[in-house]
Motif scaffolding. Sequence first.
Motif, PDB file in Angstrom:
ATOM      1  N   GLY A  33      42.230  13.405 -53.405  1.00 34.47           N
ATOM      2  CA  GLY A  33      40.901  12.824 -53.311  1.00 34.47           C
ATOM      3  C   GLY A  33      40.088  13.328 -52.145  1.00 34.47           C
ATOM      4  O   GLY A  33      38.959  12.870 -51.938  1.00 34.47           O
ATOM      5  N   ALA A  34      40.624  14.250 -51.344  1.00 33.20           N
ATOM      6  CA  ALA A  34      39.930  14.757 -50.161  1.00 33.20           C
ATOM      7  C   ALA A  34      39.135  16.001 -50.496  1.00 33.20           C
ATOM      8  O   ALA A  34      39.554  16.849 -51.291  1.00 33.20           O
ATOM      9  CB  ALA A  34      40.932  15.057 -49.064  1.00 33.20           C
ATOM     10  N   ALA A  35      37.967  16.111 -49.868  1.00 32.74           N
ATOM     11  CA  ALA A  35      37.150  17.310 -50.047  1.00 32.74           C
ATOM     12  C   ALA A  35      37.653  18.459 -49.186  1.00 32.74           C
ATOM     13  O   ALA A  35      37.410  19.623 -49.486  1.00 32.74           O
ATOM     14  CB  ALA A  35      35.696  16.995 -49.721  1.00 32.74           C
ATOM     15  N   THR A  36      38.356  18.118 -48.079  1.00 31.20           N
ATOM     16  CA  THR A  36      38.853  19.146 -47.159  1.00 31.20           C
ATOM     17  C   THR A  36      40.351  18.954 -46.947  1.00 31.20           C
ATOM     18  O   THR A  36      40.797  17.857 -46.611  1.00 31.20           O
ATOM     19  CB  THR A  36      38.139  19.064 -45.799  1.00 31.20           C
ATOM     20  OG1 THR A  36      36.727  19.184 -46.004  1.00 31.20           O
ATOM     21  CG2 THR A  36      38.615  20.173 -44.876  1.00 31.20           C
ATOM     22  N   LEU A  37      41.099  20.002 -47.157  1.00 34.17           N
ATOM     23  CA  LEU A  37      42.545  19.984 -46.925  1.00 34.17           C
ATOM     24  C   LEU A  37      42.913  21.082 -45.937  1.00 34.17           C
ATOM     25  O   LEU A  37      42.476  22.230 -46.076  1.00 34.17           O
ATOM     26  CB  LEU A  37      43.314  20.200 -48.227  1.00 34.17           C
ATOM     27  CG  LEU A  37      43.399  19.048 -49.218  1.00 34.17           C
ATOM     28  CD1 LEU A  37      44.122  19.494 -50.475  1.00 34.17           C
ATOM     29  CD2 LEU A  37      44.113  17.856 -48.585  1.00 34.17           C
ATOM     30  N   ARG A  38      43.722  20.710 -44.939  1.00 32.64           N
ATOM     31  CA  ARG A  38      44.220  21.693 -43.987  1.00 32.64           C
ATOM     32  C   ARG A  38      45.738  21.577 -43.945  1.00 32.64           C
ATOM     33  O   ARG A  38      46.280  20.494 -43.726  1.00 32.64           O
ATOM     34  CB  ARG A  38      43.634  21.460 -42.597  1.00 32.64           C
ATOM     35  CG  ARG A  38      42.149  21.770 -42.507  1.00 32.64           C
ATOM     36  CD  ARG A  38      41.614  21.549 -41.112  1.00 32.64           C
ATOM     37  NE  ARG A  38      40.202  21.866 -41.023  1.00 32.64           N
ATOM     38  CZ  ARG A  38      39.465  21.725 -39.906  1.00 32.64           C
ATOM     39  NH1 ARG A  38      40.036  21.249 -38.819  1.00 32.64           N
ATOM     40  NH2 ARG A  38      38.191  22.047 -39.908  1.00 32.64           N
ATOM     41  N   ILE A  39      46.410  22.682 -44.157  1.00 35.29           N
ATOM     42  CA  ILE A  39      47.868  22.700 -44.195  1.00 35.29           C
ATOM     43  C   ILE A  39      48.369  23.600 -43.070  1.00 35.29           C
ATOM     44  O   ILE A  39      47.927  24.744 -42.930  1.00 35.29           O
ATOM     45  CB  ILE A  39      48.378  23.217 -45.549  1.00 35.29           C
ATOM     46  CG1 ILE A  39      47.827  22.351 -46.687  1.00 35.29           C
ATOM     47  CG2 ILE A  39      49.912  23.222 -45.577  1.00 35.29           C
ATOM     48  CD1 ILE A  39      48.153  22.887 -48.061  1.00 35.29           C
TER      49      ILE A  39
END
Length: 257
Positions: A33-39
């Motif tokens: 549901g997130a617009a921004t993902l950082r892995i």
Amino acid sequence: LLAGGTYRREATDNDNLNASNYSNDAFLGTPAGAATLRIQTVNELYKYVAVFGRINYVHDDKYILNLTGRRDGSSNFGPGRQFGNFGSAGMGWIFSEENFFRKKVPFVSFGKLSANYGTVGSDNIPPYGFQDYWALSEFTPIKGMIPYLPQNLFNPQYSWGVKKSWNASLDIGFFDGRLNVNTTWYLGRTSNQLTQTPLATQTGFTSVIQNQDAVVENKGWEFLISSENIKNKPFTWRTNFNVSFNRNTLVAYKDLS
């Protein structure tokens, strides 16, 4: 006589998922549901190996000699600089066992003089920090491709940090150990400290791991007094008092000005 060895292998794997900019709080339970993902993924491997030996000799219950030596190897350092040699030497004299001393001061139940010198090494830095490596950028993808950036500056020149220590001690026990006094003088000098040395921003890096060209001295006195005032089955009363005086000094720093 004692001889031995140590082998250690430590692997660390870490995956971190950061999700942000949700359109609705109802979606907070899922990263989808997130617009921004950082892995972020971290993989580290640390290896350590050592061999060591000790000789401990006591003559006539009065004279003590202790010698130790060790060779340590760490994967935190580059080729040709992974191994360091360290050791120590100590001597002791239990003068209360001498016949002449027993006759002249019978109220002293124990007396010992000792002195020691030794070296130890430090490899307390991130694993494989001497290599240059890259990492994926957190910036917006360019033409659908995620850019990668340099993360560490290549520097295989640093090696073990070293501390050299001296100390001398006097232990005296009175009245069959009911009163004990310890006096210790110590001096330690640390050099080749492993530090993150700041760099000018024009280099593209904020710092680099180096051996600090400095010598820091730590010396002082320690005093300890312990007594056993009352000792019986229903009640025991012991007291302890200690005080120390320490001084920390920067002894040398090349081109400090």
